[in-house]
Design a protein around this motif. Structure first.
Motif, PDB file in Angstrom:
ATOM      1  N   ALA A  70     -27.683 -76.333  28.304  1.00 35.01           N
ATOM      2  CA  ALA A  70     -28.878 -76.179  27.052  1.00 35.01           C
ATOM      3  C   ALA A  70     -28.823 -77.602  26.450  1.00 35.01           C
ATOM      4  O   ALA A  70     -29.942 -78.094  26.004  1.00 35.01           O
ATOM      5  CB  ALA A  70     -28.598 -74.994  26.302  1.00 35.01           C
ATOM      6  N   ILE A  80     -35.078 -74.161  30.431  1.00 35.80           N
ATOM      7  CA  ILE A  80     -33.294 -74.232  30.705  1.00 35.80           C
ATOM      8  C   ILE A  80     -32.698 -73.208  31.529  1.00 35.80           C
ATOM      9  O   ILE A  80     -31.837 -73.638  32.203  1.00 35.80           O
ATOM     10  CB  ILE A  80     -32.846 -74.434  29.174  1.00 35.80           C
ATOM     11  CG1 ILE A  80     -33.316 -75.514  28.389  1.00 35.80           C
ATOM     12  CG2 ILE A  80     -31.103 -74.082  29.088  1.00 35.80           C
ATOM     13  CD1 ILE A  80     -32.789 -75.371  26.712  1.00 35.80           C
ATOM     14  N   ILE A 139     -30.797 -80.704  27.987  1.00 37.43           N
ATOM     15  CA  ILE A 139     -32.009 -80.600  28.149  1.00 37.43           C
ATOM     16  C   ILE A 139     -32.571 -80.630  26.687  1.00 37.43           C
ATOM     17  O   ILE A 139     -33.780 -81.257  26.389  1.00 37.43           O
ATOM     18  CB  ILE A 139     -32.556 -79.435  28.915  1.00 37.43           C
ATOM     19  CG1 ILE A 139     -31.884 -79.653  30.472  1.00 37.43           C
ATOM     20  CG2 ILE A 139     -34.146 -79.164  28.836  1.00 37.43           C
ATOM     21  CD1 ILE A 139     -32.521 -78.382  31.158  1.00 37.43           C
ATOM     22  N   TYR A 140     -32.128 -79.676  25.846  1.00 40.22           N
ATOM     23  CA  TYR A 140     -32.805 -79.688  24.486  1.00 40.22           C
ATOM     24  C   TYR A 140     -32.747 -81.047  23.817  1.00 40.22           C
ATOM     25  O   TYR A 140     -33.779 -81.175  22.912  1.00 40.22           O
ATOM     26  CB  TYR A 140     -31.921 -78.550  23.813  1.00 40.22           C
ATOM     27  CG  TYR A 140     -32.419 -78.338  22.411  1.00 40.22           C
ATOM     28  CD1 TYR A 140     -33.778 -77.467  22.493  1.00 40.22           C
ATOM     29  CD2 TYR A 140     -31.874 -78.307  21.173  1.00 40.22           C
ATOM     30  CE1 TYR A 140     -34.257 -76.937  20.949  1.00 40.22           C
ATOM     31  CE2 TYR A 140     -32.214 -78.092  19.994  1.00 40.22           C
ATOM     32  CZ  TYR A 140     -33.576 -77.241  19.792  1.00 40.22           C
ATOM     33  OH  TYR A 140     -34.057 -76.876  18.710  1.00 40.22           O
TER      34      TYR A 140
END
Length: 432
Positions: A312, A342, A315-316
């Motif tokens: 997470a 995600i 990507i976040y």
């Protein structure tokens, strides 16, 4: 072990009590009562699209992650070990702890992957084997007979979810403020090693190979005249499609044109200086992820395969930095949309396999290529860098469309589907 299998968590003594409770009372017994009630709320079913005609070698596909994998995700989220907070008041050291904790809490207690599956399964999906690899793709045909076939390719850390909100307006423009002559037949493949596509077991699946596979896909679907669009890795694949003069390809559209400084005959002007400064800043301060994935995809893959919070965060951070949101991705995307993307990486264990594309192509194939097919370009204001039009004119001998959108960032279709759709309608209006 297939890609959706998970090890028996009972081997971890620290998890025995949690696993026992889950077995006795179900996963809901581990969650707050409010979360269970929220999950129980009925959600409207999305509109389903008709299946296109059957094609030899193309198999229908439905997303259906085993419940055990979803239970495992919740369990892992309940056992996360957090680091101490960042030492700065911004994102310069990475995702702020409080932001990621809030996202992980929502993921554990409120997010419902089944609604993401429903989004995907509302559209016809398929797999087909090309060069020994199964390729997953959405294929949505318009009701309008003169619709133009378009191939849309995502990048990293994106997926087919980036284009979900644009499919309806593209295939059914008369229901979304457009005209019948704006219609497209839409094909959206998952890159090799991403999502539900197969994972290459040998090297060699770089951008030129993917482009050849996409040309095979369009030919297999029976399209004799078509166009292609992409940004990020999708821009690289689309560039190589044009470079290779893929059979039937009439024009391409790029929202990240791969244009790096050419040999400059004179001192760079102000616009060129600004672009060069963007590239230097990116290389110096924001390219660590690319260098790591390009040189050690296996090593980072261990963290991404074992920890949903690591996946997470990986990507976040990019959704925060690369969207037109001022490091507030939830201002342009819902938490569910963010976690759809995600979760797809996590549930298909695509952390390492997606990273390997950097090792295959980042320093070789993701480069300026002279193109003599028609090229259209749309620049969005918060893209990673803004090449000057003069660079495009020197590189694309048939540059016929260039526009700068009012809003949006690196994930143009995901963030601004209406603007993105309008750009495609305008860019390809003269190609039909």
């Amino acid at each position: 072990m297939d890609q959706f299998s998970h090890p028996d968590l009972s081997r971890r003594a620290a998890l025995r009590g949690v696993a026992t409770a889950a077995a006795a009372g179900g996963l809901a017994s581990l969650l707050p009562a409010s979360a269970g009630a929220a999950d129980a709320v009925a959600k409207p079913a999305p509109v389903a699209y008709a299946q296109p005609p059957a094609v030899a070698g193309v198999r229908p596909f439905k997303a259906a992650i085993p419940q055990a994998a979803l239970d495992d995700l919740k369990l892992r989220l309940s056992m996360v070990r957090w680091p101490e907070p960042e030492l700065v008041p911004d994102w310069s050291q990475g995702v702020p702890l409080a932001r990621l904790q809030a996202l992980a809490d929502y993921w554990q207690h409120q997010y419902d992957w089944r609604q993401a599956e429903a989004k995907l399964n509302a559209f016809p999906q398929f797999t087909t084997r090309i060069d020994g690899l199964d390729i997953h793709f959405l294929h949505v045909r318009s009701k309008h007979p003169d619709a133009l076939p378009i191939l849309l390719t995502h990048g990293w850390p994106g997926s087919v979810f980036e284009f979900i909100k644009s499919i309806g307006p593209l295939v059914d423009p008369t229901a979304h403020g457009g005209k019948a002559e704006d219609a497209f037949h839409v094909v959206i493949p998952s890159l090799p090693g991403y999502g539900f596509s197969g994972k290459p077991s040998t090297t060699g699946w770089g951008l030129p190979h993917i482009a050849r596979a996409w040309a095979t896909l369009m030919r297999r679907l029976g399209y004799r005249k078509w166009v292609a669009q992409g940004g990020d890795w999708g821009g690289g694949v689309t560039t190589w499609l044009a470079k290779q003069h893929a059979d039937g390809l009439a024009a391409v559209h790029l929202n990240l044109p791969i244009l790096f400084p050419p040999p400059l005959e004179d001192a760079p002007d102000q616009e060129e200086q600004a672009t060069i400064a963007q590239l230097v800043a990116f290389d110096g301060n924001k390219s660590g992820y690319a260098k790591l994935q390009g040189t050690r995809p296996q090593t980072i893959g261990y963290a991404l395969a074992d920890s949903p919070v690591a996946q997470a965060a990986w990507i976040y951070e990019k959704l925060g930095e690369w969207t037109d949101s001022g490091n507030d991705p939830e201002s342009v995307l819902t938490r569910d949309e963010i976690l759809d993307n995600i979760s797809l990486y996590w549930l298909t264990d695509s952390g390492a396999s997606s990273a390997r594309l950097y090792a295959e192509s980042f320093t070789t194939d993701f480069s300026t290529q002279k193109l003599d097919l028609p090229v259209a370009v749309s620049l969005f204001p918060r893209e990673l860098y803004h090449p000057p039009r003069k660079w495009a004119e020197r590189t694309y001998s048939k540059l016929y469309y260039w526009n700068e959108a009012a809003r949006g960032g690196h994930f143009a279709a995901f963030e601004q589907p209406t603007l993105f759709t309008a750009e495609l309608r305008r860019a390809f209006a003269t190609v039909r």
